[in-house]
Design an enzyme around this catalytic site. Structure first.
Site, PDB file in Angstrom:
ATOM      1  N   CYS A  38      10.554  -0.490  29.076  1.00  0.00           N
ATOM      2  CA  CYS A  38       9.954  -0.515  27.026  1.00  0.00           C
ATOM      3  C   CYS A  38      10.290  -0.949  26.925  1.00  0.00           C
ATOM      4  CB  CYS A  38      10.782   1.322  26.817  1.00  0.00           C
ATOM      5  SG  CYS A  38      12.669   0.584  26.567  1.00  0.00           S
ATOM      6  N   CYS A 111      17.473   4.856  28.928  1.00  0.00           N
ATOM      7  CA  CYS A 111      18.090   4.558  27.647  1.00  0.00           C
ATOM      8  C   CYS A 111      19.207   3.791  27.558  1.00  0.00           C
ATOM      9  CB  CYS A 111      17.262   5.191  26.770  1.00  0.00           C
ATOM     10  SG  CYS A 111      16.166   6.092  26.682  1.00  0.00           S
TER      11      CYS A 111
HETATM   12 FE1  FES Z   1      13.534   2.286  25.658  1.00  0.00          FE
HETATM   13 FE2  FES Z   1      15.342   4.336  25.340  1.00  0.00          FE
HETATM   14  S1  FES Z   1      12.816   3.882  25.426  1.00  0.00           S
HETATM   15  S2  FES Z   1      15.446   2.009  25.850  1.00  0.00           S
END
Ligand code: FES
Length: 165
Positions: A38, A111
């Site tokens: 992400c 995450c």
């Molecule tokens: Fe990437 Fe949580 S969405 S660390």
């Protein structure tokens, strides 16, 4: 309340009142990691202490350019880490670090892995040794510094050109 609602409530509570948030003065180790999933980033600072002849984690803090889950996990993880030996901390998985929040859905596992990655990075960085008495901050720019490093490099090039021109 469903398990999902419980998880959301705990994440919300952790974000409202994050523990150990912010750069640590005089940290012994620092680790930074970015998520390939992400693009979020997390940095963790660790201070060690000696207790009964063992080196244990005195405290840990974090800074995050990340999602709420990563912040919540980092908050509970830094609390869990206090008192752990390096070996214990090194073997903790993202799921273990996030355990106080409850089980994370698969989509949020990365995450917690971001927090695990920053922890591992800090623990391995510790082996390169920050001279005692020196602040790790001198070798550990803030996330903002790191992210703006490219801009700074450009500024330096301009200055050098000016000097010689
Ligand atoms: Fe990437 Fe949580 S969405 S660390």
């Amino acid at each position: 309340m469903s398990a999902d609602e419980n998880l959301e409530a705990r994440i919300e509570a952790a974000i409202k009142n994050p523990r150990n948030l912010g750069e640590m003065e005089n940290a012994d180790a620092v680790g930074t990691v970015g998520s390939p999933d992400c693009g979020d980033m997390l940095r963790m600072w660790i201070k060690f202490k000696e207790e009964n002849g063992r080196r244990i984690i005195d405290r840990a803090s974090f800074q995050s350019f990340g999602c709420q889950t990563a912040i919540a996990v980092a908050s509970v993880a830094t609390e869990l880490l206090a008192g752990k030996t390096i070996e214990e901390a090194r073997t903790m998985s993202g799921e273990e670090l996030a355990a106080p929040l409850g089980a994370l859905p698969p989509v949020r596992i990365h995450c917690a892995q971001l927090v695990e990655g920053a922890l591992r990075s800090a623990l391995s960085a510790d082996q390169t040794v920050v001279p005692s008495g020196a602040s790790a901050n001198t070798t550990a720019p803030t996330l903002f510094d790191q992210l703006s490093a490219n801009t700074k490099a450009k500024v330096k090039i301009v200055m050098a050109t000016d000097k010689h021109g």
